[in-house]
Design an enzyme around this catalytic site. Structure first.
Site, PDB file in Angstrom:
ATOM      1  N   ARG A  99     -48.820 -37.851  13.108  1.00 49.35           N
ATOM      2  CA  ARG A  99     -47.767 -38.044  13.351  1.00 49.35           C
ATOM      3  C   ARG A  99     -47.506 -38.927  14.618  1.00 49.35           C
ATOM      4  NH1 ARG A  99     -48.968 -32.948  14.627  1.00 49.35           N
ATOM      5  NH2 ARG A  99     -47.732 -31.864  15.806  1.00 49.35           N
ATOM      6  N   LYS A 321     -47.293 -30.008  22.562  1.00 52.68           N
ATOM      7  CA  LYS A 321     -46.540 -28.891  22.645  1.00 52.68           C
ATOM      8  C   LYS A 321     -47.391 -27.599  22.243  1.00 52.68           C
ATOM      9  CE  LYS A 321     -42.855 -31.307  20.372  1.00 52.68           C
ATOM     10  NZ  LYS A 321     -42.936 -32.535  21.107  1.00 52.68           N
TER      11      LYS A 321
HETATM   12  C1  PLP Z   1     -43.031 -33.561  19.886  1.00 57.05           C
HETATM   13  C2  PLP Z   1     -43.702 -34.320  19.509  1.00 57.05           C
HETATM   14  C3  PLP Z   1     -43.995 -34.719  18.070  1.00 57.05           C
HETATM   15  C4  PLP Z   1     -43.487 -33.809  17.052  1.00 57.05           C
HETATM   16  O1  PLP Z   1     -44.238 -32.485  17.198  1.00 57.05           O
HETATM   17  P1  PLP Z   1     -43.881 -31.377  16.028  1.00 57.05           P
HETATM   18  O2  PLP Z   1     -44.828 -30.176  16.554  1.00 57.05           O
HETATM   19  O3  PLP Z   1     -44.604 -32.021  14.952  1.00 57.05           O
HETATM   20  O4  PLP Z   1     -42.316 -30.984  15.930  1.00 57.05           O
HETATM   21  C5  PLP Z   1     -44.878 -35.761  17.888  1.00 57.05           C
HETATM   22  N1  PLP Z   1     -45.355 -36.456  18.764  1.00 57.05           N
HETATM   23  C6  PLP Z   1     -45.004 -36.363  20.175  1.00 57.05           C
HETATM   24  C7  PLP Z   1     -45.865 -37.320  21.067  1.00 57.05           C
HETATM   25  C8  PLP Z   1     -44.206 -35.382  20.601  1.00 57.05           C
HETATM   26  O5  PLP Z   1     -43.894 -35.195  21.752  1.00 57.05           O
END
Ligand code: PLP
Ligand code: SF4
Length: 373
Positions: A99, A321
């Site tokens: 993502r 995270k």
């Molecule tokens: C927070 C974040 C996400 C999304 O993380 P999820 O745990 O899928 O909600 C994606 N990419 C980056 C760089 C982020 O800081």
């Protein structure tokens, strides 16, 4: 509230904040430096939530500038979650393989005083240029492992429905992208922006759209904000919520529990409770992680499973995270704590003595159940 200025347009100048009764006129001089450094905007919807007679108002605390923002602390950083190192092309942050963040605009409807991107956001920091957006979309197209695109900023929903529709269509045209996620505070800060046209813009055929609302206090869920969220959900766009744990705003179980319940009542699933990031000048908002654990335990003990967010820390330096507990299982996996705080051996050993603290500490409800057997 009373003044018409407060009703019709966003308050951006300190003199306007003073006219609306949100700061004392004598504070204007002291706050000039804060306003010069970090963007200020309070929308009519936000202004309408503030009780200016309450010096500890949790909404005012989130949006009205404060002289403490000029006090830096060791460890604070203008890039607290390390986005910059994962930025292959302008507008994209690609930290996790499946993502990406697509930061399409660096402006917001209202500016949070604890913002983790406060060095980057502000009015006039416009949308990505058409050329940069094309390069960002090329990057996504050429990386087949990207399954999800997260529109963020700033706040993507400050853009027009027409621009969002065009963008959503372009993202949807990338075959390997299956999910479009939008991170926004607009349903709270400017609920009237969530028009039927804007909702239609985000609903793309063959792809799943999710909207994740940033909300920190149940009072932010005004009737207008609830109606805005319902427009997404009724159109088939599920909603989640992320909340920042903020000292003096929501760092007690009654407030946090009321927010989580209000969200679930609005059909919005609490997703993350973020430990506050080390953004510059935000020490007065941060709690300890131990405080967060105590609150999470209290939430778990008293509220529905639907009301439980995951408590996460974005690890400084760009490591992503991670859930930070609390943990209910001992490190060796042999003892588990229940929602009343009693511990139990796992797997259970029928012939062994009960776990220490189990008897006597038995909560009333289990005692009754046991008697009936
Ligand atoms: C927070 C974040 C996400 C999304 O993380 P999820 O745990 O899928 O909600 C994606 N990419 C980056 C760089 C982020 O800081
Ligand atoms: S809405 Fe998000 S990006 Fe905008 S000021 Fe608040 S925390 Fe920062």
């Amino acid at each position: 509230m009373t003044s018409t200025a407060k009703k019709e347009k966003s308050l951006r100048r300190l003199s306007e904040l003073a006219d609306a009764g949100l700061i004392g006129r004598e504070r204007i001089a002291a706050l000039q430096q804060v306003a010069a450094r970090y963007a200020v905007a309070i929308t009519p919807a936000i202004a309408g939530l503030i009780d200016e007679t309450d010096p500890d108002d949790p909404i005012a605390r989130q949006f009205v500038p404060d002289a403490r923002e000029l006090h830096g602390e060791p460890g604070e950083s203008g890039d607290p979650i390390g986005d910059d190192a994962f930025c292959p092309v302008e507008g994209i942050v690609h930290r996790y393989p499946d993502r990406v963040l697509l930061k399409i605009v660096n402006a917001c409807a209202a500016y949070c005083r604890f913002c983790f991107r406060r060095e980057k956001v502000g009015p006039g920091r416009g949308a990505l240029s058409p050329r940069a957006l094309a390069a960002a979309l090329d990057y996504i197209s050429s990386h087949p492992q990207i399954w999800e695109v997260i529109l963020t900023g700033g706040d993507p929903l400050v853009l027009s429905a027409r621009r969002l529709a065009a963008l959503a269509r372009e993202v949807a045209a990338i075959a390997h992208v299956k999910v479009l996620r939008v991170h926004t505070r607009v349903p709270v800060a400017a609920p009237q922006r969530v028009s039927p046209a804007l909702v239609r813009a985000l609903r793309v055929p063959e792809k799943a759209t999710y909207v994740v609302l940033h909300v920190n206090h149940d009072r932010e869920l005004s009737p207008a904000a609830r109606a805005a969220c319902a427009r997404f959900i009724d159109a088939g766009i599920p909603m989640l919520a992320q909340t920042v744990l903020l000292r003096g705003v929501n760092d007690n179980v009654e407030t946090l529990g009321a927010l989580m319940r209000a969200l679930v009542e609005c059909r919005i699933k609490p997703y993350y409770l973020h430990h506050a990031d080390m953004a510059p000048g935000t020490a007065h908002f941060r709690t300890g992680i131990g405080d967060g654990h105590a609150l999470m335990r209290a939430l778990h003990g008293r509220y529905s499973g639907l009301c439980q967010p995951t408590y996460v820390l974005d690890i400084p330096g760009g490591y992503g995270k991670s859930p930070i507990g609390p943990n209910y299982l001992t490190a060796d996996g042999t003892m588990i704590e229940d929602f009343n705080g009693c511990t139990h051996r796992y797997p259970p050993q029928p012939n062994a003595a009960p776990a220490v603290g189990d008897i006597g500490a038995q909560p009333l409800i289990s005692a009754t159940v046991n008697e009936r057997k």
